[in-house]
Scaffold this motif. Structure first.
Motif, mmCIF file in Angstrom:
data_model
loop_
_atom_site.group_PDB
_atom_site.id
_atom_site.type_symbol
_atom_site.label_atom_id
_atom_site.label_comp_id
_atom_site.label_asym_id
_atom_site.label_seq_id
_atom_site.Cartn_x
_atom_site.Cartn_y
_atom_site.Cartn_z
ATOM 1 N N VAL A 132 -12.241 10.107 11.366
ATOM 2 C CA VAL A 132 -11.004 9.919 10.615
ATOM 3 C C VAL A 132 -10.405 8.563 10.970
ATOM 4 N N ALA A 133 -10.148 7.758 9.948
ATOM 5 C CA ALA A 133 -9.457 6.479 10.124
ATOM 6 C C ALA A 133 -8.047 6.617 9.575
ATOM 7 N N MET A 134 -7.068 6.091 10.286
ATOM 8 C CA MET A 134 -5.685 6.098 9.812
ATOM 9 C C MET A 134 -5.125 4.690 9.895
ATOM 10 N N PHE A 135 -4.470 4.247 8.817
ATOM 11 C CA PHE A 135 -3.925 2.892 8.771
ATOM 12 C C PHE A 135 -2.709 2.866 7.858
ATOM 13 N N PRO A 136 -1.783 1.923 8.069
ATOM 14 C CA PRO A 136 -0.553 1.877 7.282
ATOM 15 C C PRO A 136 -0.828 1.659 5.789
ATOM 16 N N LYS A 137 0.011 2.263 4.968
ATOM 17 C CA LYS A 137 -0.126 2.081 3.519
ATOM 18 C C LYS A 137 0.010 0.615 3.117
ATOM 19 N N ARG A 138 0.801 -0.149 3.878
ATOM 20 C CA ARG A 138 1.041 -1.534 3.507
ATOM 21 C C ARG A 138 -0.224 -2.388 3.518
ATOM 22 N N LEU A 139 -1.286 -1.898 4.165
ATOM 23 C CA LEU A 139 -2.538 -2.650 4.180
ATOM 24 C C LEU A 139 -3.352 -2.440 2.906
ATOM 25 N N VAL A 140 -2.955 -1.484 2.089
ATOM 26 C CA VAL A 140 -3.695 -1.163 0.862
ATOM 27 C C VAL A 140 -2.914 -1.675 -0.342
ATOM 28 N N ASP A 141 -3.524 -2.564 -1.091
ATOM 29 C CA ASP A 141 -2.865 -3.188 -2.241
ATOM 30 C C ASP A 141 -2.976 -2.306 -3.483
ATOM 31 N N LEU A 142 -2.493 -1.079 -3.342
ATOM 32 C CA LEU A 142 -2.456 -0.128 -4.453
ATOM 33 C C LEU A 142 -1.180 0.694 -4.329
ATOM 34 N N SER A 143 -0.590 1.066 -5.450
ATOM 35 C CA SER A 143 0.634 1.859 -5.410
ATOM 36 C C SER A 143 0.330 3.279 -4.957
ATOM 37 N N ASP A 144 1.357 3.939 -4.408
ATOM 38 C CA ASP A 144 1.225 5.346 -4.019
ATOM 39 C C ASP A 144 0.765 6.197 -5.200
ATOM 40 N N GLU A 145 1.324 5.895 -6.365
ATOM 41 C CA GLU A 145 1.018 6.685 -7.555
ATOM 42 C C GLU A 145 -0.471 6.642 -7.879
ATOM 43 N N ARG A 146 -1.072 5.446 -7.760
ATOM 44 C CA ARG A 146 -2.500 5.340 -8.082
ATOM 45 C C ARG A 146 -3.365 6.028 -7.029
ATOM 46 N N VAL A 147 -3.025 5.835 -5.758
ATOM 47 C CA VAL A 147 -3.810 6.477 -4.703
ATOM 48 C C VAL A 147 -3.672 7.991 -4.797
ATOM 49 N N ALA A 148 -2.494 8.465 -5.194
ATOM 50 C CA ALA A 148 -2.266 9.911 -5.305
ATOM 51 C C ALA A 148 -3.199 10.566 -6.324
ATOM 52 N N ARG A 149 -3.740 9.795 -7.240
ATOM 53 C CA ARG A 149 -4.698 10.339 -8.208
ATOM 54 C C ARG A 149 -6.048 10.632 -7.568
ATOM 55 N N LEU A 150 -6.252 10.144 -6.339
ATOM 56 C CA LEU A 150 -7.567 10.283 -5.688
ATOM 57 C C LEU A 150 -7.531 11.126 -4.428
ATOM 58 N N THR A 151 -6.340 11.535 -3.972
ATOM 59 C CA THR A 151 -6.282 12.346 -2.764
ATOM 60 C C THR A 151 -7.018 13.660 -2.984
ATOM 61 N N ALA A 152 -7.609 14.176 -1.901
ATOM 62 C CA ALA A 152 -8.338 15.448 -1.943
ATOM 63 C C ALA A 152 -9.406 15.456 -3.030
ATOM 64 N N THR A 153 -10.123 14.349 -3.127
ATOM 65 C CA THR A 153 -11.314 14.278 -3.981
ATOM 66 C C THR A 153 -12.428 13.657 -3.152
ATOM 67 N N SER A 154 -13.650 13.901 -3.568
ATOM 68 C CA SER A 154 -14.777 13.277 -2.882
ATOM 69 C C SER A 154 -14.985 11.896 -3.468
ATOM 70 N N LEU A 155 -14.839 10.869 -2.637
ATOM 71 C CA LEU A 155 -14.904 9.489 -3.106
ATOM 72 C C LEU A 155 -16.321 8.934 -2.983
ATOM 73 N N GLY A 156 -16.808 8.394 -4.057
ATOM 74 C CA GLY A 156 -18.062 7.663 -4.014
ATOM 75 C C GLY A 156 -19.276 8.487 -3.716
ATOM 76 N N ARG A 157 -19.249 9.782 -4.045
ATOM 77 C CA ARG A 157 -20.430 10.615 -3.826
ATOM 78 C C ARG A 157 -21.577 10.074 -4.679
#
Length: 319
Positions: A132-157
């Motif tokens: 598990v990696a944890m890092f501040p949101k400010r390091l990701v150049d994407l809005s919360d709204e856009r990232v929220a569309r991908l939470t709890a999904t399998s990424l890049g399977r």
């Protein structure tokens, strides 16, 4: 909310073997954010954990018997941690993640992202091992709204980008204790950038990093690494997840070569120090060595070819 992340020093813990659920709860809270951890095997709970911290990037590998982890609204409300994302890579066993009304079962090799500022649940029904990696949101150049569309999904399977993120996280987890703070942070920051690219790809956005932006990042990396004798095109390319051929092409379009650029920047550092009255007592050889010119005669010839005079002549002239 104020940050409670560790200072900008690289730290890596040895493998910790944990023999009780209460100890596991304490360590998980310290490694991430406050969480509620429970297990039907509380009487016979055991786990192992190793962690690494680089500035505000935390990376933890956990192996454990079955348990449940919950980030509740009450815990979120009482938290003083900086808003962060967590990225999980399953290595062994399976894990169930639920957030934002979605849930997914992760198998070995699967990657998922979740947000520490909203409730989530993790369920591990069998023995498991995860990174598990944890890092501040400010390091990701994407809005919360856009990232929220991908939470709890399998990424890049079954996707090369997903496989790349998995590989980078696994390698970082095993090697962070071998690198210094500066190098480790750059590697960790590149991992975050790669996760961002994966998220953009999953959102259907253009993941291509402009050549100018990539070259600026490479220039900054070289500048920080000039004193490292091991700096090479291969090292530079690997740090930016590009091929050596691509690296050479970028510099060709900029009108130079990788080796010429590095040599010029090292010479300029030497020239600056040779002209510094505060370093008058430091020998030419010592200054050259500091900037990875190990052979004094070669340095003298290279310096003269670039500036029309030897290092000693230059120093005497500007003294």
């Amino acid at each position: 909310m104020s940050s409670t992340y560790a200072p900008s020093l690289a730290t890596a813990s040895p493998l910790q073997r944990i023999g009780s659920l209460s100890d596991f709860r304490d360590i998980v809270d310290q490694s991430f954010v406050p969480l509620r951890v429970s297990s039907q095997r509380a009487h016979d709970f055991h786990a192992s954990l190793r962690a690494a911290t680089l500035r505000d990037f935390n990376l933890v590998e956990i192996a454990s018997v079955p348990h449940v982890v919950e980030r509740t609204r009450n815990l979120i409300g009482a938290s003083t941690n900086e808003p962060a994302y967590k990225v999980s890579l399953m290595l062994e066993g399976t894990g169930y993640i639920c957030q934002d009304g979605r849930d997914v079962v992760l198998s070995p090799g699967d990657v998922a992202v979740y947000d520490t500022t909203r409730p989530y649940t993790l369920v591990f029904d069998d023995r498991m091992r995860t990174i598990v990696a944890m890092f501040p949101k400010r390091l990701v150049d994407l809005s919360d709204e856009r990232v929220a569309r991908l939470t709890a999904t399998s990424l890049g399977r079954d996707d090369s980008l997903g496989e790349m993120v998995s590989s980078v996280l696994e390698q970082l987890a095993g090697r962070l204790h071998l690198v210094n703070a500066s190098t480790g942070w750059r590697l960790a920051r590149n991992a975050v950038d790669l996760v961002t690219i994966l998220l953009r790809d999953q959102l259907g956005e253009d993941r291509t990093v402009p050549a100018e932006q990539l070259l600026d990042a490479i220039y900054a990396y070289i500048e920080e690494s000039l004193a490292d004798p091991a700096l090479s095109p291969t090292v530079i390319a690997e740090a930016h997840y590009i091929s050596v051929r691509h690296l050479h092409a970028l510099f060709h379009h900029a009108g130079t070569s990788v080796s010429s650029y590095v040599r010029t920047r090292r010479l300029e550092r030497c020239r600056t120090e040779l002209a510094d009255p505060a370093l008058a007592g430091v020998t030419v050889t010592a200054i050259a060595s500091r900037w990875s010119f190990a052979d004094a005669p070669h340095f003298s010839r290279t310096f003269k070819a670039a500036y029309g005079e030897t290092p000693s002549e230059f120093r005497a002239r500007v003294a």
